[in-house]
Design an enzyme around this catalytic site. Structure first.
Site, PDB file in Angstrom:
ATOM      1  N   HIS A  68       0.803  -1.223   0.000  1.00 22.15           N
ATOM      2  CA  HIS A  68       0.000   0.000   0.000  1.00 22.15           C
ATOM      3  C   HIS A  68       0.837   1.274   0.000  1.00 22.15           C
ATOM      4  O   HIS A  68       0.341   2.333   0.360  1.00 22.15           O
ATOM      5  CB  HIS A  68      -0.970  -0.011   1.193  1.00 22.15           C
ATOM      6  CG  HIS A  68      -2.031  -1.070   1.065  1.00 22.15           C
ATOM      7  ND1 HIS A  68      -2.822  -1.494   2.111  1.00 22.15           N
ATOM      8  CD2 HIS A  68      -2.427  -1.801  -0.015  1.00 22.15           C
ATOM      9  CE1 HIS A  68      -3.657  -2.437   1.680  1.00 22.15           C
ATOM     10  NE2 HIS A  68      -3.426  -2.650   0.410  1.00 22.15           N
ATOM     11  N   THR A 101      -3.156  -8.387  10.674  1.00 22.90           N
ATOM     12  CA  THR A 101      -4.054  -7.836   9.655  1.00 22.90           C
ATOM     13  C   THR A 101      -5.423  -8.481   9.778  1.00 22.90           C
ATOM     14  O   THR A 101      -5.518  -9.688  10.007  1.00 22.90           O
ATOM     15  CB  THR A 101      -3.503  -8.004   8.217  1.00 22.90           C
ATOM     16  OG1 THR A 101      -4.571  -7.699   7.290  1.00 22.90           O
ATOM     17  CG2 THR A 101      -2.986  -9.397   7.930  1.00 22.90           C
ATOM     18  N   SER A 102      -6.459  -7.662   9.618  1.00 18.64           N
ATOM     19  CA  SER A 102      -7.825  -8.181   9.722  1.00 18.64           C
ATOM     20  C   SER A 102      -8.234  -8.923   8.456  1.00 18.64           C
ATOM     21  O   SER A 102      -9.325  -9.485   8.402  1.00 18.64           O
ATOM     22  CB  SER A 102      -8.801  -7.032   9.994  1.00 18.64           C
ATOM     23  OG  SER A 102      -8.760  -6.114   8.918  1.00 18.64           O
TER      24      SER A 102
HETATM   25  P1  OAD Z   1      -6.889  -3.497  10.518  1.00 17.48           P
HETATM   26  O1  OAD Z   1      -7.042  -2.370  11.476  1.00 17.48           O
HETATM   27  O2  OAD Z   1      -8.013  -3.797   9.603  1.00 17.48           O
HETATM   28  O3  OAD Z   1      -6.583  -4.841  11.334  1.00 17.48           O
HETATM   29  C1  OAD Z   1      -5.644  -4.854  12.372  1.00 17.48           C
HETATM   30  C2  OAD Z   1      -5.491  -6.253  12.886  1.00 17.48           C
HETATM   31  O4  OAD Z   1      -4.471  -6.235  13.874  1.00 17.48           O
HETATM   32  C3  OAD Z   1      -6.754  -6.831  13.545  1.00 17.48           C
HETATM   33  O5  OAD Z   1      -6.949  -8.176  13.128  1.00 17.48           O
HETATM   34  C4  OAD Z   1      -6.420  -6.758  15.040  1.00 17.48           C
HETATM   35  O6  OAD Z   1      -7.043  -7.814  15.792  1.00 17.48           O
HETATM   36  C5  OAD Z   1      -4.924  -6.937  15.021  1.00 17.48           C
HETATM   37  N1  OAD Z   1      -4.212  -6.381  16.176  1.00 17.48           N
HETATM   38  C6  OAD Z   1      -4.547  -5.365  16.997  1.00 17.48           C
HETATM   39  N2  OAD Z   1      -3.602  -5.158  17.916  1.00 17.48           N
HETATM   40  C7  OAD Z   1      -2.629  -6.064  17.684  1.00 17.48           C
HETATM   41  C8  OAD Z   1      -1.359  -6.359  18.287  1.00 17.48           C
HETATM   42  N3  OAD Z   1      -0.892  -5.664  19.323  1.00 17.48           N
HETATM   43  N4  OAD Z   1      -0.630  -7.374  17.767  1.00 17.48           N
HETATM   44  C9  OAD Z   1      -1.082  -8.088  16.703  1.00 17.48           C
HETATM   45  N5  OAD Z   1      -2.247  -7.854  16.090  1.00 17.48           N
HETATM   46  C10 OAD Z   1      -3.012  -6.861  16.584  1.00 17.48           C
HETATM   47  O7  OAD Z   1      -5.519  -3.243   9.721  1.00 17.48           O
HETATM   48  P2  OAD Z   1      -5.018  -3.884   8.341  1.00 17.48           P
HETATM   49  O8  OAD Z   1      -5.507  -5.272   8.165  1.00 17.48           O
HETATM   50  O9  OAD Z   1      -3.567  -3.644   8.277  1.00 17.48           O
HETATM   51  O10 OAD Z   1      -5.109   0.547   3.677  1.00 17.48           O
HETATM   52  O11 OAD Z   1      -5.750  -2.941   7.306  1.00 17.48           O
HETATM   53  C11 OAD Z   1      -5.540  -3.147   5.928  1.00 17.48           C
HETATM   54  C12 OAD Z   1      -5.621  -1.847   5.176  1.00 17.48           C
HETATM   55  O12 OAD Z   1      -6.815  -1.154   5.525  1.00 17.48           O
HETATM   56  C13 OAD Z   1      -4.525  -0.865   5.511  1.00 17.48           C
HETATM   57  O13 OAD Z   1      -3.330  -1.120   4.819  1.00 17.48           O
HETATM   58  C14 OAD Z   1      -5.134   0.451   5.102  1.00 17.48           C
HETATM   59  C15 OAD Z   1      -6.522   0.258   5.653  1.00 17.48           C
HETATM   60  O14 OAD Z   1      -7.528   0.956   5.015  1.00 17.48           O
HETATM   61  C16 OAD Z   1      -5.243   1.746   3.072  1.00 17.48           C
HETATM   62  O15 OAD Z   1      -5.434   2.770   3.692  1.00 17.48           O
HETATM   63  C17 OAD Z   1      -5.157   1.698   1.582  1.00 17.48           C
END
Ligand code: OAD
Length: 228
Positions: A107, A173-174
């Site tokens: 991204h 990642t979710s």
């Molecule tokens: P999300 O906020 O959707 O997901 C975060 C994940 O991290 C969830 O599954 C949480 O349970 C987990 N989590 C929270 N705290 C944690 C910790 N301390 N250790 C491990 N895991 C933990 O974030 P992403 O999946 O990264 O894109 O989101 C994907 C994309 O959505 C991003 O790259 C961004 C966003 O919109 C753009 O903006 C283009």
């Protein structure tokens, strides 16, 4: 000489959470406080570039006050025994700062800016992009980010890495954003898959070993398992 096993990590915002960077979809995540389509879509940029520019200037500046955490460091440390590819949805630079040498930023990257066509990419570190700044071709200088509604140019490179993986690790990642979430489908059959996340995550794949911990603790557990 024995060939090193190839571990591919798919990481997201959760891997940087313990460094103090907000995730997007957890409670009090960034998308609770901002409208994702206003600040992270190509249409939002066209409608209101100043708002988008300010949002990413803040995110970029934050890099000066955060440090890689144990999870980033443990991933980097595995390079002494494994071939490691990190495919990250994160736009921060914490994997690199922890020492990872092969990071694919699906991204984009906060520390880079580009022209509107993305043909010119420049390093800007943590400096803000002043509102209204033009690129050398006269278009608006913008954050080098892949927004909703844009192509993901590094997807194929990431898919090739996932297919080559001997072990796949999904961490923080979710798995809700496509096409990144679809990368799991490129894994070879019978490849061990680990998931590190304190919460349940729907991956659409069975047989995954879920280490239900925050990233740093989860990575310590995984590192021990990998040593055996
Ligand atoms: P999300 O906020 O959707 O997901 C975060 C994940 O991290 C969830 O599954 C949480 O349970 C987990 N989590 C929270 N705290 C944690 C910790 N301390 N250790 C491990 N895991 C933990 O974030 P992403 O999946 O990264 O894109 O989101 C994907 C994309 O959505 C991003 O790259 C961004 C966003 O919109 C753009 O903006 C283009």
């Amino acid at each position: 000489m024995k060939q090193m096993k190839h571990i591919v990590f798919l990481t997201g915002a959760g891997i940087s959470a313990e460094s103090g960077i907000s995730t997007f979809r957890d409670s009090n995540g960034l998308w609770e406080n901002y409208d994702v389509m206003e600040v992270a879509s190509i249409d939002g940029w066209r409608r209101n570039p100043d708002t988008v520019q300010k949002f990413y200037n803040e995110r970029r500046l934050q890099l000066d006050s955060v440090q890689p955490n144990m999870a980033h460091k443990l991933i980097a440390g595995l390079e002494s025994d494994f071939k490691i590819t990190v495919v990250t949805q994160n736009v921060d630079n914490l994997h690199e700062r922890a020492g990872s040498s092969c990071v694919i930023h699906l991204h984009g990257e906060l520390t880079k800016a580009c022209n509107e066509s993305k043909s010119e990419i420049i390093d800007i570190g943590t400096k803000p992009i002043e509102l209204g700044t033009k690129a050398s071709d006269g278009s608006m200088l913008r954050p080098f980010i892949v927004w909703f509604g844009e192509e993901v140019p590094l997807l194929e490179k990431a898919a090739i890495a996932v297919t080559a993986a001997d072990i796949l690790v999904i961490a923080g990642t979710s798995m809700q954003v496509y096409p990144a979430a679809g990368l799991i489908n490129y894994v070879k059959r019978k490849t061990p898959i680990f998931l590190i996340d304190p919460n349940d995550v729907i991956t659409g794949m069975s047989g995954i070993e879920h280490i239900k911990e925050k990233a740093s603790r989860g990575m310590s557990i995984l590192t021990e398992k990998l040593k055996k």
